[in-house]
Scaffold this motif. Structure first.
Motif, PDB file in Angstrom:
ATOM      1  N   THR A  86       0.897  -1.443  -0.017  1.00 23.03           N
ATOM      2  CA  THR A  86      -0.176  -0.007   0.053  1.00 23.03           C
ATOM      3  C   THR A  86       0.820   1.328  -0.085  1.00 23.03           C
ATOM      4  OG1 THR A  86      -1.866  -1.044   1.258  1.00 23.03           O
ATOM      5  CG2 THR A  86      -1.979   1.314   1.133  1.00 23.03           C
ATOM      6  N   GLU A  87       1.793   1.361   0.859  1.00 21.77           N
ATOM      7  CA  GLU A  87       2.768   2.536   1.040  1.00 21.77           C
ATOM      8  C   GLU A  87       3.444   2.652  -0.494  1.00 21.77           C
ATOM      9  OE1 GLU A  87       5.345   1.518   4.135  1.00 21.77           O
ATOM     10  OE2 GLU A  87       3.883   1.746   5.575  1.00 21.77           O
ATOM     11  N   ARG A  88       3.558   1.532  -1.249  1.00 24.76           N
ATOM     12  CA  ARG A  88       4.246   2.033  -2.698  1.00 24.76           C
ATOM     13  C   ARG A  88       3.227   2.166  -3.633  1.00 24.76           C
ATOM     14  NH1 ARG A  88       9.214  -1.072  -3.244  1.00 24.76           N
ATOM     15  NH2 ARG A  88       9.931  -2.072  -1.192  1.00 24.76           N
ATOM     16  N   GLY A  89       2.045   2.336  -3.139  1.00 22.13           N
ATOM     17  CA  GLY A  89       0.918   2.762  -4.208  1.00 22.13           C
ATOM     18  C   GLY A  89       0.638   1.646  -4.942  1.00 22.13           C
ATOM     19  N   GLU A  90       0.794   0.445  -4.676  1.00 22.12           N
ATOM     20  CA  GLU A  90       0.321  -0.720  -5.263  1.00 22.12           C
ATOM     21  C   GLU A  90      -0.856  -1.265  -4.620  1.00 22.12           C
ATOM     22  OE1 GLU A  90       4.954  -1.641  -6.664  1.00 22.12           O
ATOM     23  OE2 GLU A  90       3.947  -3.052  -5.224  1.00 22.12           O
ATOM     24  N   HIS A  91      -1.156  -2.570  -5.288  1.00 22.94           N
ATOM     25  CA  HIS A  91      -2.562  -2.896  -5.052  1.00 22.94           C
ATOM     26  C   HIS A  91      -2.516  -4.555  -4.683  1.00 22.94           C
ATOM     27  CE1 HIS A  91      -4.332   0.492  -6.984  1.00 22.94           C
ATOM     28  NE2 HIS A  91      -3.463   0.267  -7.867  1.00 22.94           N
ATOM     29  N   VAL A  92      -3.415  -4.905  -3.484  1.00 24.76           N
ATOM     30  CA  VAL A  92      -3.578  -6.233  -2.930  1.00 24.76           C
ATOM     31  C   VAL A  92      -4.842  -6.641  -3.228  1.00 24.76           C
ATOM     32  CG1 VAL A  92      -3.509  -7.700  -0.876  1.00 24.76           C
ATOM     33  CG2 VAL A  92      -1.874  -5.693  -1.002  1.00 24.76           C
ATOM     34  N   ALA A  93      -4.764  -7.955  -3.853  1.00 29.32           N
ATOM     35  CA  ALA A  93      -6.012  -8.690  -3.861  1.00 29.32           C
ATOM     36  C   ALA A  93      -5.744 -10.054  -3.356  1.00 29.32           C
ATOM     37  CB  ALA A  93      -6.360  -8.676  -5.387  1.00 29.32           C
ATOM     38  N   VAL A  94      -6.955 -10.636  -2.731  1.00 30.88           N
ATOM     39  CA  VAL A  94      -6.887 -11.967  -2.113  1.00 30.88           C
ATOM     40  C   VAL A  94      -7.914 -12.641  -2.799  1.00 30.88           C
ATOM     41  CG1 VAL A  94      -6.997 -13.507  -0.161  1.00 30.88           C
ATOM     42  CG2 VAL A  94      -5.821 -11.259  -0.071  1.00 30.88           C
ATOM     43  N   ILE A  95      -7.773 -13.703  -3.651  1.00 25.67           N
ATOM     44  CA  ILE A  95      -8.751 -14.541  -4.101  1.00 25.67           C
ATOM     45  C   ILE A  95      -8.626 -15.952  -3.804  1.00 25.67           C
ATOM     46  CG2 ILE A  95      -9.545 -15.233  -6.541  1.00 25.67           C
ATOM     47  CD1 ILE A  95      -8.043 -12.896  -7.796  1.00 25.67           C
ATOM     48  N   SER A  96      -9.786 -16.409  -3.213  1.00 25.19           N
ATOM     49  CA  SER A  96      -9.881 -17.955  -2.544  1.00 25.19           C
ATOM     50  C   SER A  96     -10.862 -18.569  -2.638  1.00 25.19           C
ATOM     51  CB  SER A  96      -9.561 -17.649  -0.861  1.00 25.19           C
ATOM     52  OG  SER A  96      -9.607 -18.767  -0.101  1.00 25.19           O
ATOM     53  N   GLN A  97     -10.803 -19.925  -2.566  1.00 23.98           N
ATOM     54  CA  GLN A  97     -11.932 -20.720  -2.805  1.00 23.98           C
ATOM     55  C   GLN A  97     -12.663 -20.762  -1.357  1.00 23.98           C
ATOM     56  OE1 GLN A  97      -9.794 -23.990  -4.860  1.00 23.98           O
ATOM     57  NE2 GLN A  97     -11.631 -23.772  -6.434  1.00 23.98           N
TER      58      GLN A  97
END
Length: 212
Positions: A86-97
């Motif tokens: 987040t601090e780098r201005g990037e994005h986190v997605a979590v995709i789970s079954q």
């Protein structure tokens, strides 16, 4: 330049499976373990798995799910990795079954977007409620399009056969304590209990892409 980091949950951010961790905390581990073993042997379908598992949680409230989530066997460093991204201005997605009602709690730890199977207690489970291997690819592609990124701007982190299609689709992939099947698809592999190590490998892949 921004990037998208796509994490699996079970076996990647979480040392076990969300359903098992929830059952362990609620005192229904033995019943849940029997269901897991039957599914692992191929004796029941994915839909039947949830038809048997969800009733174990029929009387569970949000506070109990919160407590089970907090007590689960998470990899070390999850919140720190999300914070750095987040601090780098990037994005986190979590995709789970796993059930989205469990996965979405990672948003409180810094995940920007979460996706899981749309299964809940006391409601009929249908095949279309379940998140599949292809969904992982489709969701990632849609997020990249939404963010104006291409596939070389993404890193995927996973551990098992549920991640094979996504790993085959992307260039930058990090296997986390992964199965032999996924190891053949991963660009690099990490072994250990601290997700910061896997994230460091992901960053290295992105740096190599930038240099070339």
């Amino acid at each position: 330049m921004t990037h998208l980091h796509v994490f699996d949950m079970d076996g990647t951010l979480l040392r076990g499976a969300g359903s098992v961790e929830l059952a362990r905390h609620l005192g229904t581990f033995e019943a849940a373990d029997r269901i897991e073993r039957a599914w692992g042997r191929g004796e029941i379908t994915d839909v039947q798995f949830w038809e048997r598992m969800l009733p174990l949680w029929a009387e569970v409230g949000e506070a109990e799910i919160d407590a089970a989530f907090a007590a689960s066997a998470w990899m070390d460093g999850v919140r720190e990795v999300f914070a750095d991204i987040t601090e780098r201005g990037e994005h986190v997605a979590v995709i789970s079954q796993s059930p989205h009602f469990f996965v979405r709690r990672l948003e409180a730890w810094g995940a920007h977007r979460t996706f899981g199977s749309d299964v809940v207690p006391l409601r009929e489970t249908r095949k279309e409620h379940l998140l599949t291997l292809q969904h992982k690819v489709d969701i990632t592609v849609a997020l990249l399009d939404e963010l104006g990124l291409d596939e070389t701007d993404a890193v995927a982190y996973g551990d098992s056969t549920s991640d094979t299609l996504l790993f085959a689709h992307l260039t930058h992939t990090v296997g986390v304590n992964c199965s032999e099947v996924l190891r053949r698809h991963a660009a690099v592999c990490f072994e250990g209990d601290d997700i910061r190590g896997a994230y460091a490998l992901g960053r290295r892949l992105l740096e190599q892409e930038r240099v070339t």
